[in-house]
Motif scaffolding. Structure first.
Motif, PDB file in Angstrom:
ATOM      1  N   TRP A   1      -7.424  -7.481   7.378  1.00 35.76           N
ATOM      2  CA  TRP A   1      -8.276  -6.757   6.435  1.00 35.76           C
ATOM      3  C   TRP A   1      -7.481  -6.203   5.259  1.00 35.76           C
ATOM      4  N   MET A   2      -6.197  -5.942   5.476  1.00 30.77           N
ATOM      5  CA  MET A   2      -5.368  -5.589   4.321  1.00 30.77           C
ATOM      6  C   MET A   2      -5.166  -6.817   3.432  1.00 30.77           C
ATOM      7  N   ASP A   3      -4.987  -7.978   4.065  1.00 28.92           N
ATOM      8  CA  ASP A   3      -4.904  -9.228   3.299  1.00 28.92           C
ATOM      9  C   ASP A   3      -6.155  -9.425   2.451  1.00 28.92           C
ATOM     10  N   TYR A   4      -7.301  -9.121   3.041  1.00 28.46           N
ATOM     11  CA  TYR A   4      -8.590  -9.284   2.358  1.00 28.46           C
ATOM     12  C   TYR A   4      -8.625  -8.457   1.069  1.00 28.46           C
ATOM     13  N   VAL A   5      -8.189  -7.202   1.169  1.00 28.79           N
ATOM     14  CA  VAL A   5      -8.187  -6.322   0.009  1.00 28.79           C
ATOM     15  C   VAL A   5      -7.140  -6.779  -1.010  1.00 28.79           C
ATOM     16  N   GLU A   6      -5.991  -7.222  -0.512  1.00 26.72           N
ATOM     17  CA  GLU A   6      -4.939  -7.684  -1.418  1.00 26.72           C
ATOM     18  C   GLU A   6      -5.358  -8.940  -2.164  1.00 26.72           C
ATOM     19  N   GLN A   7      -5.998  -9.863  -1.455  1.00 25.23           N
ATOM     20  CA  GLN A   7      -6.423 -11.108  -2.089  1.00 25.23           C
ATOM     21  C   GLN A   7      -7.513 -10.875  -3.124  1.00 25.23           C
ATOM     22  N   ALA A   8      -8.228  -9.766  -2.997  1.00 25.26           N
ATOM     23  CA  ALA A   8      -9.230  -9.400  -4.002  1.00 25.26           C
ATOM     24  C   ALA A   8      -8.584  -8.724  -5.213  1.00 25.26           C
ATOM     25  N   GLY A   9      -7.264  -8.565  -5.187  1.00 21.54           N
ATOM     26  CA  GLY A   9      -6.562  -7.960  -6.312  1.00 21.54           C
ATOM     27  C   GLY A   9      -6.712  -6.464  -6.409  1.00 21.54           C
ATOM     28  N   LEU A  10      -6.934  -5.802  -5.264  1.00 18.29           N
ATOM     29  CA  LEU A  10      -7.255  -4.380  -5.291  1.00 18.29           C
ATOM     30  C   LEU A  10      -6.124  -3.478  -4.826  1.00 18.29           C
ATOM     31  N   LEU A  11      -4.960  -4.054  -4.491  1.00 22.55           N
ATOM     32  CA  LEU A  11      -3.803  -3.246  -4.103  1.00 22.55           C
ATOM     33  C   LEU A  11      -2.852  -3.071  -5.277  1.00 22.55           C
TER      34      LEU A  11
END
Length: 271
Positions: free
Chosen positions: A88-98
């Motif tokens: 789920w951290m990958d999910y947020v990172e892949q959305a460009g949100l980190l």
């Protein structure tokens, strides 16, 4: 000529007014943290220690990592995200949100099988993680339910299903699984006696004296339970990075370890 210059100046100023500006820094406001439900006791304690040390405050929202990731994707205002799994951290990172280069692995945990009530001193657990685990679980459950977090979305549920599959017990119990929205909700079902057994993190079991551990799942029966943490790209709170740094340092270590977490520490930085 002067009139022309005035018109041009007015047009330039008007254009600049249309350029979006970043939100102002929110110094003094609480740092908003989205964190996996299993972190509640430990993170509340770590946050309180940070407040005592710095005078700064945090506002923490706890839920399943999947729900939090979706809220972040939908634009929910938050400064930090701490997930109970990498996916789920990958999910947020892949959305460009980190915030780039802010992500690191903070904690590890273990997975346990729990039952209601305190452990009787000197008594042996009723359940061994033996080849006949599925039969044993069915017998102990009777007509009751096995409480788990949602098995296809919440990290604790995914870990639990993977462990039962690895140990050859999933097919025997899958029809008796009661799925809860997060791991703390699964813990509550057992604590209240609404489910004879449940699968939660070791730290959840330690946080509730009304349940006891029947067995600890081998670490190789499920993916590694790792909690990554990161600063969110849209954060404008100048205290957010300081809190994130504090959580991986010695000031927060005791709060996490007292709840049974293993602190990974700074060596995981630069992921």
């Amino acid at each position: 000529m002067r009139l022309t210059r005035r018109i041009v100046a007015a047009l330039v100023l008007g254009t600049l007014a249309l350029v979006p500006t970043a939100p102002p820094a929110r110094a003094g406001e609480p740092v908003v943290v989205f964190a996996a439900a299993s972190l509640k006791n430990a993170l509340d304690a770590a946050s309180a220690a940070w407040t005592k040390e710095t005078g700064k405050t945090a506002r923490i929202s706890y839920a399943g990592s999947n729900a939090l990731a979706k809220q972040i994707e939908a634009g929910a205002p938050a400064d930090l995200f701490i997930s109970a799994d990498q996916a789920w951290m990958d999910y947020v990172e892949q959305a460009g949100l980190l915030e780039p280069d802010s992500r690191f692995d903070l904690l590890r945990n273990a997975l346990v099988l729990i039952a209601a009530g305190p452990q009787n001193p000197g008594s042996d657990p009723r359940i061994a993680l033996a080849p006949d685990l599925g039969t044993t679980l069915s017998r102990v459950l009777g007509g009751g339910k096995l409480a788990m977090a949602t098995i296809d979305a919440v990290p604790a549920g995914k870990y639990g299903k993977a462990a039962l599959e690895k140990l050859g017990a999933w097919d025997a119990v899958k029809g008796q699984v009661a799925q809860a929205e997060n791991v703390r909700a699964a813990l509550l079902l057992v604590a209240r006696g609404e489910a004879p057994l449940g699968i939660v993190y070791a730290t959840d079991a330690a946080a509730d004296p009304s349940v006891h551990v029947e067995a600890t799942f081998p670490s190789d029966s499920h993916p590694p339970i790792v909690y990554p943490a990161a600063l969110l790209k849209d954060s404008h709170n100048p205290d957010a990075a300081a809190l994130l740094t504090y959580l991986r340092g010695p000031g927060a270590r005791g709060a996490f370890e007292r709840q049974g977490f293993t602190v990974i520490g700074a060596q995981s930085a630069g992921r």
